[in-house]
Design a protein around this motif. Structure first.
Motif, PDB file in Angstrom:
ATOM      1  N   PRO A 180       4.599   7.995  13.690  1.00  0.00           N
ATOM      2  CA  PRO A 180       4.614   8.297  12.381  1.00  0.00           C
ATOM      3  C   PRO A 180       5.965   8.300  11.568  1.00  0.00           C
ATOM      4  O   PRO A 180       5.996   8.327  10.384  1.00  0.00           O
ATOM      5  CB  PRO A 180       3.995   9.833  12.501  1.00  0.00           C
ATOM      6  CG  PRO A 180       4.629  10.261  13.663  1.00  0.00           C
ATOM      7  CD  PRO A 180       4.587   9.181  14.611  1.00  0.00           C
ATOM      8  N   ASN A 181       7.076   8.107  12.220  1.00  0.00           N
ATOM      9  CA  ASN A 181       8.203   7.967  11.259  1.00  0.00           C
ATOM     10  C   ASN A 181       8.367   6.525  10.827  1.00  0.00           C
ATOM     11  O   ASN A 181       9.242   6.427  10.012  1.00  0.00           O
ATOM     12  CB  ASN A 181       9.369   8.160  12.429  1.00  0.00           C
ATOM     13  CG  ASN A 181      10.964   8.081  11.825  1.00  0.00           C
ATOM     14  OD1 ASN A 181      10.981   9.145  10.722  1.00  0.00           O
ATOM     15  ND2 ASN A 181      11.758   7.682  12.069  1.00  0.00           N
ATOM     16  N   LYS A 182       7.718   5.514  11.532  1.00  0.00           N
ATOM     17  CA  LYS A 182       7.927   4.070  10.918  1.00  0.00           C
ATOM     18  C   LYS A 182       7.131   3.924   9.558  1.00  0.00           C
ATOM     19  O   LYS A 182       6.059   4.588   9.294  1.00  0.00           O
ATOM     20  CB  LYS A 182       7.373   3.237  12.044  1.00  0.00           C
ATOM     21  CG  LYS A 182       8.313   3.366  13.268  1.00  0.00           C
ATOM     22  CD  LYS A 182       7.769   2.217  14.172  1.00  0.00           C
ATOM     23  CE  LYS A 182       8.946   1.846  15.203  1.00  0.00           C
ATOM     24  NZ  LYS A 182       9.218   2.978  16.094  1.00  0.00           N
ATOM     25  N   ARG A 183       7.725   2.997   8.827  1.00  0.00           N
ATOM     26  CA  ARG A 183       7.228   2.520   7.591  1.00  0.00           C
ATOM     27  C   ARG A 183       6.922   1.062   7.671  1.00  0.00           C
ATOM     28  O   ARG A 183       7.916   0.438   8.146  1.00  0.00           O
ATOM     29  CB  ARG A 183       8.071   2.916   6.564  1.00  0.00           C
ATOM     30  CG  ARG A 183       8.267   4.663   6.393  1.00  0.00           C
ATOM     31  CD  ARG A 183       7.001   5.159   5.872  1.00  0.00           C
ATOM     32  NE  ARG A 183       7.178   6.717   5.647  1.00  0.00           N
ATOM     33  CZ  ARG A 183       7.084   7.538   6.468  1.00  0.00           C
ATOM     34  NH1 ARG A 183       6.829   7.212   7.943  1.00  0.00           N
ATOM     35  NH2 ARG A 183       7.112   8.777   6.415  1.00  0.00           N
ATOM     36  N   PHE A 184       6.055   0.485   6.700  1.00  0.00           N
ATOM     37  CA  PHE A 184       6.008  -0.679   6.383  1.00  0.00           C
ATOM     38  C   PHE A 184       5.473  -1.048   5.072  1.00  0.00           C
ATOM     39  O   PHE A 184       4.570  -0.198   4.637  1.00  0.00           O
ATOM     40  CB  PHE A 184       5.123  -1.706   7.299  1.00  0.00           C
ATOM     41  CG  PHE A 184       5.123  -2.857   7.429  1.00  0.00           C
ATOM     42  CD1 PHE A 184       6.097  -3.676   7.944  1.00  0.00           C
ATOM     43  CD2 PHE A 184       4.098  -3.803   7.024  1.00  0.00           C
ATOM     44  CE1 PHE A 184       6.253  -5.134   8.058  1.00  0.00           C
ATOM     45  CE2 PHE A 184       4.246  -5.167   6.601  1.00  0.00           C
ATOM     46  CZ  PHE A 184       5.364  -5.979   7.411  1.00  0.00           C
ATOM     47  N   ILE A 185       5.894  -2.088   4.594  1.00  0.00           N
ATOM     48  CA  ILE A 185       5.209  -2.451   2.972  1.00  0.00           C
ATOM     49  C   ILE A 185       4.635  -3.672   3.108  1.00  0.00           C
ATOM     50  O   ILE A 185       4.955  -4.533   3.771  1.00  0.00           O
ATOM     51  CB  ILE A 185       6.348  -2.240   1.837  1.00  0.00           C
ATOM     52  CG1 ILE A 185       7.335  -3.324   2.000  1.00  0.00           C
ATOM     53  CG2 ILE A 185       7.072  -0.890   1.889  1.00  0.00           C
ATOM     54  CD1 ILE A 185       7.922  -3.693   0.846  1.00  0.00           C
ATOM     55  N   TYR A 186       3.388  -3.787   2.224  1.00  0.00           N
ATOM     56  CA  TYR A 186       2.811  -4.934   1.961  1.00  0.00           C
ATOM     57  C   TYR A 186       2.400  -5.356   0.600  1.00  0.00           C
ATOM     58  O   TYR A 186       2.145  -4.385  -0.106  1.00  0.00           O
ATOM     59  CB  TYR A 186       1.353  -4.842   2.821  1.00  0.00           C
ATOM     60  CG  TYR A 186       0.985  -6.537   3.025  1.00  0.00           C
ATOM     61  CD1 TYR A 186       1.678  -7.323   4.285  1.00  0.00           C
ATOM     62  CD2 TYR A 186       0.193  -7.062   2.456  1.00  0.00           C
ATOM     63  CE1 TYR A 186       1.189  -8.553   4.371  1.00  0.00           C
ATOM     64  CE2 TYR A 186      -0.171  -8.664   2.780  1.00  0.00           C
ATOM     65  CZ  TYR A 186       0.482  -8.865   3.537  1.00  0.00           C
ATOM     66  OH  TYR A 186       0.190 -10.398   3.946  1.00  0.00           O
ATOM     67  N   VAL A 187       2.596  -6.550   0.256  1.00  0.00           N
ATOM     68  CA  VAL A 187       2.570  -7.123  -1.132  1.00  0.00           C
ATOM     69  C   VAL A 187       1.463  -7.906  -1.514  1.00  0.00           C
ATOM     70  O   VAL A 187       0.750  -7.594  -2.531  1.00  0.00           O
ATOM     71  CB  VAL A 187       3.965  -7.848  -1.594  1.00  0.00           C
ATOM     72  CG1 VAL A 187       3.909  -8.246  -2.831  1.00  0.00           C
ATOM     73  CG2 VAL A 187       5.288  -6.900  -1.014  1.00  0.00           C
ATOM     74  N   GLU A 188       1.230  -9.025  -0.852  1.00  0.00           N
ATOM     75  CA  GLU A 188       0.244  -9.918  -1.406  1.00  0.00           C
ATOM     76  C   GLU A 188      -1.054  -9.744  -0.836  1.00  0.00           C
ATOM     77  O   GLU A 188      -1.612  -9.855   0.234  1.00  0.00           O
ATOM     78  CB  GLU A 188       0.608 -11.296  -0.817  1.00  0.00           C
ATOM     79  CG  GLU A 188       2.044 -11.952  -1.402  1.00  0.00           C
ATOM     80  CD  GLU A 188       3.157 -11.463  -0.237  1.00  0.00           C
ATOM     81  OE1 GLU A 188       4.230 -11.547  -0.915  1.00  0.00           O
ATOM     82  OE2 GLU A 188       2.868 -10.664   0.595  1.00  0.00           O
ATOM     83  N   ILE A 189      -1.918  -9.137  -1.831  1.00  0.00           N
ATOM     84  CA  ILE A 189      -3.309  -8.660  -1.650  1.00  0.00           C
ATOM     85  C   ILE A 189      -4.291  -9.737  -1.300  1.00  0.00           C
ATOM     86  O   ILE A 189      -5.275  -9.672  -0.731  1.00  0.00           O
ATOM     87  CB  ILE A 189      -3.880  -7.866  -2.839  1.00  0.00           C
ATOM     88  CG1 ILE A 189      -2.686  -6.616  -3.156  1.00  0.00           C
ATOM     89  CG2 ILE A 189      -5.226  -7.226  -2.503  1.00  0.00           C
ATOM     90  CD1 ILE A 189      -2.471  -5.788  -1.973  1.00  0.00           C
ATOM     91  N   ALA A 190      -3.704 -11.160  -1.688  1.00  0.00           N
ATOM     92  CA  ALA A 190      -4.823 -12.356  -1.454  1.00  0.00           C
ATOM     93  C   ALA A 190      -4.952 -12.176   0.123  1.00  0.00           C
ATOM     94  O   ALA A 190      -5.916 -12.668   0.467  1.00  0.00           O
ATOM     95  CB  ALA A 190      -4.101 -13.610  -1.926  1.00  0.00           C
ATOM     96  N   PHE A 191      -3.804 -12.024   0.771  1.00  0.00           N
ATOM     97  CA  PHE A 191      -3.900 -12.203   2.260  1.00  0.00           C
ATOM     98  C   PHE A 191      -4.314 -10.784   2.801  1.00  0.00           C
ATOM     99  O   PHE A 191      -5.220 -10.970   3.859  1.00  0.00           O
ATOM    100  CB  PHE A 191      -2.439 -12.295   2.754  1.00  0.00           C
ATOM    101  CG  PHE A 191      -2.019 -13.797   2.688  1.00  0.00           C
ATOM    102  CD1 PHE A 191      -2.848 -14.835   3.240  1.00  0.00           C
ATOM    103  CD2 PHE A 191      -0.625 -13.841   2.175  1.00  0.00           C
ATOM    104  CE1 PHE A 191      -2.228 -16.095   2.945  1.00  0.00           C
ATOM    105  CE2 PHE A 191      -0.129 -15.201   2.160  1.00  0.00           C
ATOM    106  CZ  PHE A 191      -1.047 -16.401   2.643  1.00  0.00           C
ATOM    107  N   PHE A 192      -3.957  -9.797   2.172  1.00  0.00           N
ATOM    108  CA  PHE A 192      -4.575  -8.513   2.918  1.00  0.00           C
ATOM    109  C   PHE A 192      -5.984  -8.154   2.710  1.00  0.00           C
ATOM    110  O   PHE A 192      -6.446  -7.802   3.799  1.00  0.00           O
ATOM    111  CB  PHE A 192      -3.821  -7.088   2.297  1.00  0.00           C
ATOM    112  CG  PHE A 192      -4.048  -5.766   2.773  1.00  0.00           C
ATOM    113  CD1 PHE A 192      -3.242  -5.448   3.920  1.00  0.00           C
ATOM    114  CD2 PHE A 192      -5.175  -5.113   2.390  1.00  0.00           C
ATOM    115  CE1 PHE A 192      -3.650  -4.270   4.549  1.00  0.00           C
ATOM    116  CE2 PHE A 192      -5.487  -4.148   3.097  1.00  0.00           C
ATOM    117  CZ  PHE A 192      -4.780  -3.535   4.208  1.00  0.00           C
ATOM    118  N   ALA A 193      -6.517  -8.827   1.575  1.00  0.00           N
ATOM    119  CA  ALA A 193      -7.883  -8.394   1.339  1.00  0.00           C
ATOM    120  C   ALA A 193      -8.783  -9.336   2.220  1.00  0.00           C
ATOM    121  O   ALA A 193      -9.874  -8.872   2.757  1.00  0.00           O
ATOM    122  CB  ALA A 193      -8.399  -8.999  -0.143  1.00  0.00           C
TER     123      ALA A 193
END
Length: 1004
Positions: free
Chosen positions: A91-104
């Motif tokens: 639970p301490n780790k973090r991550f960000i994601y940006v490009e919704i074309a890929f995530f979707a």
């Protein structure tokens, strides 16, 4: 605890959802979800991230699936597959994601249990969406309409699937090659609290590091929107990659963790005790365990040194958590009012070539956006339902357009195979939306229950090719006008006959003219198979936000005196030639054939004006050193500062003029591969210069960059002006930067700026402004006083070593070299009155009418009994300074009564403050009883990105060094709810865009 978490992770991957109260608890996203910092220390915010280009060296599909890894090792699906378990396990780790074309795409492939787990991570702020657009868009070649749209579809995906915790709070433009002030303004209006980017001019960066001004308040619209356009902005220290020696992806060569003095060195250049480290880069984290294991060690060992007196504290973080700490610091920040163009990475490396690279793709993106807006409007006005499949069809083009805004798409900086893929995606989307337009006409056109014939479309009208008009002797032309006011439009249709009758929507004959297609058009390879040798030209007045039908028939002989033929005159003498109507006059010198004078007959002003095509030779360096930088897809670097102009005698012998009452044309052939036509319509206040360039010859082994050069006698004092993404105008000064003292090393490329829709220069003493409007994004400058130049086409033989790995050498459909056709529109006016003509005309260019055809063998009298020939979607036209930016069916951001349908409506004020005496004033628009097919029952104002009611938006508040007052006990900017009158009247101020979710009831 670790055992419990691991056990739960096993349950998740076994198809069982973890109990909500055991694993995730209540939502704690946003700033409250951040890991704790240590006060009194330098807190280093480690931001695990991946930068996933939506196409570049590989296509979107290849990047997602991990195909063609011999080109680049990248597989986005594996990145997300790898990161999620790491976050679940700690639970301490973090991550960000940006490009919704890929995530979707990844999201749609997941099981319910995995989706549940991801939602939990988002709700706790451990997986955070940053930026949230369909892609990370380019900032130089993109139009504001498309920028807003591509963020809206990304935001809507996040809203539907993750609610408030999916709403991005920080913009993240880490890779684009220069940054637009207009985008900062749009981001502020979307509700972002801040923006971080990775690239800024090397001289600017050195200056900011020395002055500790890498972070600032960017005033996105200081003259028009004021504080609501302000955005806290930070330039990242290491671009967007990790500091040297700290990359632990499987594709990196760095050793396992080793501590260094990097923290203290960076801290010297920033104002607070907080630093941000971007721990990741292009397509990294496909093996997230390697990254996180080394990050864990880095944090552990670095923080352990605190017991020995170290003042450095490392933590897992996100850009929004870092931003929150900067805000809490309570400092006053410097401000910035200009933009970050042009961008140079070194002395001879100005990234200004991509302003023009792949000129045909840039044009196709602009026109496809035009068609997307038409489709969404017609879908809404016709009240099409899902049973018509309109939602699915439109989504295909919306997503393709979203991808096309990527900073390696419309920018023209991708490999050739990827450029083809972008174009194919757009073409597929257009084909799907043509079905929607057909369905809409099927509901809007009939007077009775008789379905109209299917509509056909011609996508090559810009090169005078259309199989439909060439093969049918009798047909109907339907023109949809996407602007909510009447528009005058000049129709040009390629035809095979020499005599035509045209009947208007009222049954009356329309004067028309047959114009021979010029030889420079005939030589375009993509016209292969076209039979047309003439164009049918006539003038139309189009219904506001509606369609108008014309009836066209080939005749064997002239049957009406209103038909105007064209006389072709060869220019062989030495007398001057004049094209003129009641507004504009163009004079061409008899000895050279070149344009020599332009007059505004209405305002009684004139200038000396010379216009020519020319070209620079692209530098052919090997990129081994700064002085050897080559001109390429990104970089513009001419081999010398001299423009190569074409031979005038060659020009003189090939001039010819086509004269007629509706249109006059003069064609100039500079060479076998560079030609122009000057076009002047009967009532136009502008003249069109249609240029045809290519294939650019390379038999001399030299790349070339072709420009259109305009030289006047205006005194311009080193100043010229360009638009920002089609909206506000910025003043440019040659060899000058307002932020630092420029050491100019490239006097041509270093003065180039993006020209998205227009550029102009003016003489204040004479009160004269000369303007050039463009049909696509291009690069332009004023290298000398009184002169403008715009780059129209490029063909180069060397790569500029910035990653694309191949020269910008487009070969076209015949393999000989690409031929590009485009238009410039020139205006001459007084300074105070020019905007009143140019702003509406720019609107008409990017929201041009859409033509379609039917071939029913029916005369007007028969057709008009069954179908409407004129129809408007509005009951009253919008004021001349108001643009209907968006009208579409929309899922909405809140509870919607079941009996109503939610639509999305955007209105914008097109004028800036003090741009026009009357049109710059605030305007009231009444929404009630505005549209024909439905009535608006209620309206909720949203943020620009349409993902939050405006009265729920609270943005971080910042203090600037030029603030007149210091805020007390207020850390958020709150937005007041919209106050609507009983008739739903709204007020729009200069440059304001207002976004509404409207509930409607059908009138049908």
């Amino acid at each position: 605890m670790i055992y419990i978490l691991a056990l739960i992770a096993i349950f998740v991957y076994s198809g069982y959802a973890a109990p909500q109260n055991l694993f995730f608890g209540a939502s704690k996203c946003g700033y409250s979800s951040c890991n704790a910092v240590k006060h009194g220390m330098i807190n280093v915010h480690l931001v695990p991230h991946t930068h996933d280009d939506v196409g570049w060296l590989k296509t979107v599909d290849q990047y997602y699936y991990g195909d063609k890894n011999d080109i680049q090792i990248a597989g986005v699906q594996y990145i997300l597959d790898s990161v999620i378990p790491e976050l679940i396990n700690d639970p301490n780790k973090r991550f960000i994601y940006v490009e919704i074309a890929f995530f979707a795409r990844w999201w749609r492939e997941q099981s319910d249990s995995m989706r549940h787990a991801v939602k939990g991570l988002v709700n706790e702020g451990r997986l955070e969406f940053i930026l949230g657009g369909w892609c990370m868009n380019d900032e130089a070649a993109t139009h504001y309409n498309a920028i807003i749209d591509q963020h809206t579809i990304g935001f809507e995906f996040l809203r539907q699937n993750f609610k408030e915790c999916g709403r991005p709070r920080v913009a993240w433009q880490i890779d684009p090659f220069g940054h637009s002030r207009e985008l900062a303004s749009l981001f502020a209006q979307m509700g972002f609290d801040g923006l971080f980017f990775g690239r800024l001019d090397y001289q600017d960066k050195d200056n900011r590091l020395n002055k500790k001004t890498m972070e600032m308040i960017w005033k996105g619209s200081p003259k028009n929107l004021g504080s609501r356009s302000e955005l806290f902005t930070g330039a990242l220290y290491s671009g967007y990659g990790p500091p040297s020696g700290f990359c632990w992806d499987t594709i990196c060569g760095d050793s396992p963790i080793m501590l260094s003095s990097s923290f203290m060195f960076q801290a010297k250049h920033y104002q607070t005790k907080h630093l941000i480290w971007t721990m990741g880069s292009d397509f990294q984290y496909s093996n997230a365990h390697t990254w996180y294991k080394n990050l864990d060690k880095l944090i552990k060992y670095a923080n352990a040194m605190q017991s020995n007196g170290s003042k450095v504290n490392l933590l897992y973080s996100t850009p929004s958590c870092y931003l929150d700490q900067l805000n809490k610091a309570g400092l006053k920040w410097t401000t910035k009012e200009d933009d970050f163009f042009p961008y140079a990475s070194r002395g001879h490396g100005f990234w200004t070539g991509y302003f023009t690279s792949r000129a045909t793709l840039k044009y196709y993106v602009r026109r496809t956006n035009n068609f997307l807006q038409v489709t969404k409007q017609m879908d809404a006005l016709a009240l099409l339902e899902d049973t018509d499949n309109s939602t699915y069809n439109i989504v295909i083009l919306r997503e393709a357009m979203g991808v096309a805004q990527h900073h390696d798409a419309v920018s023209g900086t991708e490999k050739q195979a990827v450029a083809y893929d972008y174009a194919e995606r757009l073409a597929n989307g257009v084909n799907e939306c043509q079905k929607v337009v057909n369905d809409a006409y099927g509901k809007l056109m009939p007077l009775k229950t008789v379905k109209p014939p299917g509509h056909s479309f011609c996508t090559l009208l810009n090169i005078s090719s259309c199989a439909f008009t060439e093969q049918n002797k009798m047909f109907q032309l339907h023109i949809y006008n996407p602007i909510a006011r009447s528009v005058i439009y000049y129709v040009r249709l390629p035809v095979v006959g020499s005599e035509y009758n045209v009947v208007g929507p009222d049954g009356k004959p329309i004067q028309n003219q047959i114009v021979p297609i010029a030889s420079d058009t005939m030589r375009i390879p993509e016209r292969k198979g076209s039979l047309a040798k003439h164009e049918l030209v006539f003038n139309t007045t189009l219904q506001p936000l509606g369609f108008t039908t014309y009836f066209i028939q080939m005749t064997s002989a002239k049957k009406t005196k209103t038909l105007e033929t064209t006389k072709v005159k060869q220019l062989t003498g030495t007398e001057d030639t004049v094209l003129s109507n009641k507004y504009i006059s163009l004079t061409f010198d008899g000895s050279s054939g070149l344009l020599s004078k332009m007059e505004n007959l209405e305002k009684k002003i004139s200038i000396k004006l010379n216009q020519q095509l020319g070209y620079y030779i692209g530098h052919d360096g090997n990129n081994s050193k700064d002085e050897f930088v080559a001109s390429g897809a990104y970089i513009f670097r001419p081999s010398s500062n001299n423009v190569h102009m074409f031979d005038k005698p060659q020009l003189k012998l090939k001039n010819y003029i086509k004269q007629g009452e509706i249109v006059q044309e003069l064609t100039q052939s500079f060479s076998s591969w560079a030609t122009e036509s000057f076009i002047l319509y009967e009532n136009a206040k502008w003249a069109e210069i249609q240029w045809t360039v290519g294939p650019i010859p390379i038999n001399d082994k030299k790349g070339k960059e072709v420009i259109s050069q305009y030289t006047t006698d205006l005194q311009t004092d080193s100043l010229f002006y360009t638009d920002a993404n089609g909206r506000e105008i910025l003043q440019r000064k040659r060899d000058y930067r307002s932020t630092w003292t420029l050491n100019q090393s490239e006097p041509i490329a270093g003065n180039y700026y993006p020209v998205n829709s227009r550029t102009y220069m003016q003489d204040t003493d004479k009160d004269i402004r000369f303007s050039v409007l463009t049909d696509r994004s291009q690069g332009g400058s004023s290298i000398k006083d009184g002169q403008l130049e715009i780059m129209v086409h490029r063909r180069l033989l060397h790569d500029d070593a910035l990653g694309v790995g191949e020269p910008l050498n487009e070969t076209g459909s015949d393999g000989k070299g690409l031929v590009v056709r485009g238009s410039h529109f020139i205006f001459l006016d007084t300074i105070k009155e020019s905007a009143a003509v140019q702003r509406p005309f720019a609107e008409e260019l990017f929201m041009a009418p859409q033509l379609s055809f039917t071939n029913a063998q029916m005369k007007y009298s028969d057709w008009s009994k069954q179908y409407r020939t004129m129809w408007s979607g509005v009951k009253k036209t919008l004021p001349p300074n108001i643009h209907l930016l968006t009208l579409e069916q929309f899922a909405g951001t809140g509870p919607v009564p079941s009996q109503d349908q939610p639509f999305l409506l955007r209105l914008e004020h097109m004028f800036e403050v003090d741009e026009d005496v009357d049109l710059s004033k605030p305007v009231n628009v009444t929404l009630q009883d505005l549209f024909t097919t439905f009535e608006i029952t209620s309206a909720t104002e949203l943020t620009l990105g349409a993902n939050l009611p405006l009265n729920q938006l609270e943005r971080l508040k910042w203090m600037s060094e030029d603030s007149k007052t210091t805020p007390i006990n207020e850390s958020r900017i709150k937005y007041e709810p919209l106050k609507l009158g009983d008739d739903l009247t709204v007020t729009l101020n200069p440059m304001q865009i207002r976004t509404f979710q409207i509930q409607i009831k059908s009138r049908q």
